[in-house]
Design a protein around this motif. Structure first.
Motif, PDB file in Angstrom:
ATOM      1  N   ARG A  15       0.855  -1.172   0.000  1.00 30.82           N
ATOM      2  CA  ARG A  15       0.000   0.000   0.000  1.00 30.82           C
ATOM      3  C   ARG A  15       0.893   1.224   0.000  1.00 30.82           C
ATOM      4  O   ARG A  15       2.114   1.116  -0.011  1.00 30.82           O
ATOM      5  CB  ARG A  15      -0.921  -0.020   1.235  1.00 30.82           C
ATOM      6  CG  ARG A  15      -1.867  -1.199   1.273  1.00 30.82           C
ATOM      7  CD  ARG A  15      -2.545  -1.317   2.619  1.00 30.82           C
ATOM      8  NE  ARG A  15      -3.268  -0.102   2.983  1.00 30.82           N
ATOM      9  CZ  ARG A  15      -3.941   0.042   4.123  1.00 30.82           C
ATOM     10  NH1 ARG A  15      -3.956  -0.934   5.005  1.00 30.82           N
ATOM     11  NH2 ARG A  15      -4.583   1.161   4.398  1.00 30.82           N
ATOM     12  N   HIS A  16       0.275   2.405   0.043  1.00 28.04           N
ATOM     13  CA  HIS A  16       1.047   3.647   0.049  1.00 28.04           C
ATOM     14  C   HIS A  16       0.479   4.636   1.051  1.00 28.04           C
ATOM     15  O   HIS A  16      -0.733   4.697   1.247  1.00 28.04           O
ATOM     16  CB  HIS A  16       1.072   4.290  -1.338  1.00 28.04           C
ATOM     17  CG  HIS A  16       1.888   3.539  -2.329  1.00 28.04           C
ATOM     18  ND1 HIS A  16       1.363   2.509  -3.078  1.00 28.04           N
ATOM     19  CD2 HIS A  16       3.208   3.649  -2.676  1.00 28.04           C
ATOM     20  CE1 HIS A  16       2.319   2.014  -3.852  1.00 28.04           C
ATOM     21  NE2 HIS A  16       3.437   2.690  -3.637  1.00 28.04           N
ATOM     22  N   ALA A  17       1.372   5.378   1.679  1.00 30.52           N
ATOM     23  CA  ALA A  17       1.014   6.533   2.492  1.00 30.52           C
ATOM     24  C   ALA A  17       1.560   7.767   1.791  1.00 30.52           C
ATOM     25  O   ALA A  17       2.457   7.678   0.946  1.00 30.52           O
ATOM     26  CB  ALA A  17       1.615   6.413   3.890  1.00 30.52           C
ATOM     27  N   THR A  18       1.019   8.919   2.150  1.00 25.65           N
ATOM     28  CA  THR A  18       1.477  10.174   1.561  1.00 25.65           C
ATOM     29  C   THR A  18       2.293  10.951   2.583  1.00 25.65           C
ATOM     30  O   THR A  18       1.801  11.282   3.666  1.00 25.65           O
ATOM     31  CB  THR A  18       0.292  11.031   1.089  1.00 25.65           C
ATOM     32  OG1 THR A  18      -0.477  10.274   0.139  1.00 25.65           O
ATOM     33  CG2 THR A  18       0.777  12.309   0.428  1.00 25.65           C
ATOM     34  N   ARG A  24       4.855   9.503  -2.295  1.00 28.09           N
ATOM     35  CA  ARG A  24       4.180   8.259  -1.949  1.00 28.09           C
ATOM     36  C   ARG A  24       5.196   7.293  -1.350  1.00 28.09           C
ATOM     37  O   ARG A  24       6.236   7.028  -1.949  1.00 28.09           O
ATOM     38  CB  ARG A  24       3.524   7.650  -3.187  1.00 28.09           C
ATOM     39  CG  ARG A  24       2.219   8.325  -3.576  1.00 28.09           C
ATOM     40  CD  ARG A  24       1.800   8.027  -4.999  1.00 28.09           C
ATOM     41  NE  ARG A  24       1.994   6.641  -5.397  1.00 28.09           N
ATOM     42  CZ  ARG A  24       1.081   5.668  -5.255  1.00 28.09           C
ATOM     43  NH1 ARG A  24      -0.095   5.950  -4.692  1.00 28.09           N
ATOM     44  NH2 ARG A  24       1.322   4.453  -5.678  1.00 28.09           N
ATOM     45  N   SER A  73       8.068   2.896  -3.277  1.00 26.84           N
ATOM     46  CA  SER A  73       7.999   4.315  -2.931  1.00 26.84           C
ATOM     47  C   SER A  73       8.409   5.166  -4.125  1.00 26.84           C
ATOM     48  O   SER A  73       9.048   4.688  -5.062  1.00 26.84           O
ATOM     49  CB  SER A  73       8.916   4.634  -1.743  1.00 26.84           C
ATOM     50  OG  SER A  73       8.408   4.077  -0.545  1.00 26.84           O
ATOM     51  N   ASP A  89       8.377  10.084   7.223  1.00 24.79           N
ATOM     52  CA  ASP A  89       7.660   9.157   6.352  1.00 24.79           C
ATOM     53  C   ASP A  89       7.108   7.974   7.147  1.00 24.79           C
ATOM     54  O   ASP A  89       6.019   7.469   6.853  1.00 24.79           O
ATOM     55  CB  ASP A  89       8.587   8.653   5.245  1.00 24.79           C
ATOM     56  CG  ASP A  89       9.039   9.752   4.291  1.00 24.79           C
ATOM     57  OD1 ASP A  89       8.405  10.829   4.283  1.00 24.79           O
ATOM     58  OD2 ASP A  89      10.024   9.531   3.564  1.00 24.79           O
ATOM     59  N   ALA A  92       4.001   9.041   8.716  1.00 24.46           N
ATOM     60  CA  ALA A  92       2.929   9.108   7.718  1.00 24.46           C
ATOM     61  C   ALA A  92       2.322   7.728   7.483  1.00 24.46           C
ATOM     62  O   ALA A  92       1.095   7.604   7.297  1.00 24.46           O
ATOM     63  CB  ALA A  92       3.468   9.674   6.408  1.00 24.46           C
ATOM     64  N   VAL A  93       3.136   6.690   7.498  1.00 25.64           N
ATOM     65  CA  VAL A  93       2.614   5.328   7.341  1.00 25.64           C
ATOM     66  C   VAL A  93       1.741   4.950   8.540  1.00 25.64           C
ATOM     67  O   VAL A  93       0.651   4.377   8.381  1.00 25.64           O
ATOM     68  CB  VAL A  93       3.764   4.323   7.162  1.00 25.64           C
ATOM     69  CG1 VAL A  93       3.251   2.888   7.239  1.00 25.64           C
ATOM     70  CG2 VAL A  93       4.476   4.555   5.832  1.00 25.64           C
ATOM     71  N   ASP A  95       0.089   6.988  10.388  1.00 28.83           N
ATOM     72  CA  ASP A  95      -1.145   7.755  10.228  1.00 28.83           C
ATOM     73  C   ASP A  95      -2.076   7.091   9.216  1.00 28.83           C
ATOM     74  O   ASP A  95      -3.293   7.012   9.430  1.00 28.83           O
ATOM     75  CB  ASP A  95      -0.833   9.186   9.781  1.00 28.83           C
ATOM     76  CG  ASP A  95      -0.199  10.033  10.871  1.00 28.83           C
ATOM     77  OD1 ASP A  95      -0.272   9.644  12.052  1.00 28.83           O
ATOM     78  OD2 ASP A  95       0.372  11.093  10.534  1.00 28.83           O
ATOM     79  N   GLU A  96      -1.524   6.637   8.108  1.00 30.72           N
ATOM     80  CA  GLU A  96      -2.329   5.984   7.069  1.00 30.72           C
ATOM     81  C   GLU A  96      -3.045   4.758   7.619  1.00 30.72           C
ATOM     82  O   GLU A  96      -4.191   4.475   7.258  1.00 30.72           O
ATOM     83  CB  GLU A  96      -1.430   5.588   5.895  1.00 30.72           C
ATOM     84  CG  GLU A  96      -2.095   4.753   4.820  1.00 30.72           C
ATOM     85  CD  GLU A  96      -3.147   5.522   4.034  1.00 30.72           C
ATOM     86  OE1 GLU A  96      -3.998   4.865   3.402  1.00 30.72           O
ATOM     87  OE2 GLU A  96      -3.118   6.782   4.064  1.00 30.72           O
ATOM     88  N   LEU A  97      -2.371   4.049   8.524  1.00 26.41           N
ATOM     89  CA  LEU A  97      -2.935   2.822   9.091  1.00 26.41           C
ATOM     90  C   LEU A  97      -3.780   3.082  10.334  1.00 26.41           C
ATOM     91  O   LEU A  97      -4.380   2.154  10.873  1.00 26.41           O
ATOM     92  CB  LEU A  97      -1.810   1.846   9.439  1.00 26.41           C
ATOM     93  CG  LEU A  97      -1.082   1.230   8.239  1.00 26.41           C
ATOM     94  CD1 LEU A  97       0.146   0.468   8.701  1.00 26.41           C
ATOM     95  CD2 LEU A  97      -2.014   0.313   7.459  1.00 26.41           C
TER      96      LEU A  97
END
Length: 281
Positions: A15-18, A24, A73, A89, A92-93, A95-97
């Motif tokens: 998956r990707h986080a911003t 990404r 990435s 970064d 950010a991951v 946070d995405e999860l």
């Protein structure tokens, strides 16, 4: 302890986080249990962890991240680089999860990044494990230049040197597939490789290490010529309450050469420092 469904479901495809600057950042998720972030070494993708990841995914939700410029990435052609940026970064991951706090295990350059995660976002880190790494700055014990010089030579000689720095001859012969996972990401651009090298060389978290509050385990091989073992001793002395564990005769990739012992030491340490409360945001 429950986690969001998006986290507990196995996700090996990625998956990707911003990141804050819009880049990404790739990652994947395996396992079940308390979240454990895995951070790879310089110029390597999350596949650095492939040989040992199962040791942790049975008891933890492992989150392996592709550092900027590696794996899935972004290439980072117009990005800021540095270990402190890579730490943002990681946040950010999380946070995405939807993860408020996680354990963090970083090796080599990943250990440098992990130091900044613990220093800049202490509320996001449970237990901290730092392997074959350095605090940088005044706390860095440099490698012998003669040891590293062949890495800048012809590709075949550089690969041979890197293999010797990572593990001894017996492991190279008996575990070639495992060793190949830590010899670099061939998909990286030349610029990304240069920036990773510079990020490692310029890392300096020495002044903030006394402020790290996470329970910390420092791991190092005594035969590590890439990051001499004095780095581990200095790190453990610098971080309040840190524990140092040395693997006699192991080189840089101690977690491969001494897999059974190294994984067990980390598992015992994490089990002794469970996350308090619900890790969900």
């Amino acid at each position: 302890m429950g986690l969001p469904d998006a986290v507990t479901s196995m996700d090996t495809t990625g998956r990707h986080a911003t990141a804050p600057d819009g880049a990404r950042i790739g990652f994947d998720v395996e396992g079940d249990g308390e979240p454990l972030v895995l951070l790879a070494g310089q110029a390597n993708s999350r596949h650095w962890w492939d040989p040992v990841r199962d040791d942790f995914s049975a008891a933890y939700t492992t989150i392996a991240i592709d550092t900027l410029g590696t794996g899935t990435s972004d290439t980072g052609e117009h990005a800021e680089w540095g270990t402190r940026r890579f730490a943002r970064d990681v946040v950010a991951v999380l946070d995405e999860l939807g993860i408020a706090r996680a354990h963090v295990y970083g090796t080599s350059m990943g250990g440098r990044v992990a130091q900044w995660v613990a220093a800049d976002a202490p509320d996001r880190v449970g237990a901290l494990v730092l392997g074959c790494t350095t605090g940088g700055g005044a706390g860095a014990v440099p490698a012998d230049p003669d040891v590293l010089r062949p890495l800048a030579g012809d590709p075949d000689g550089a690969r041979r040197t890197l293999m010797d720095l990572m593990a001894g001859p017996h492991f190279q012969w008996s575990h070639p597939a495992s060793l190949s996972s830590v010899l670099g990401d061939d998909t990286m651009t030349p610029r990304a490789r240069r920036e990773h090298r510079r990020a490692s060389e310029r890392h300096d978290a020495w002044d903030v290490l006394p402020d790290v509050t996470a329970p910390t385990l420092v791991l190092h091989g005594t035969a590590d010529a890439f990051a001499p073992p004095g780095n581990g001793r200095l790190l453990a002395d610098r971080i309040p309450g840190a524990t140092l564990h040395l693997f006699e005769g192991a080189r840089h990739a101690y977690f491969l050469e001494r897999r059974a012992d190294a994984s067990a030491v980390v598992q015992d340490f994490l089990a002794a420092h469970p996350l308090c409360g619900d890790p969900r945001r």
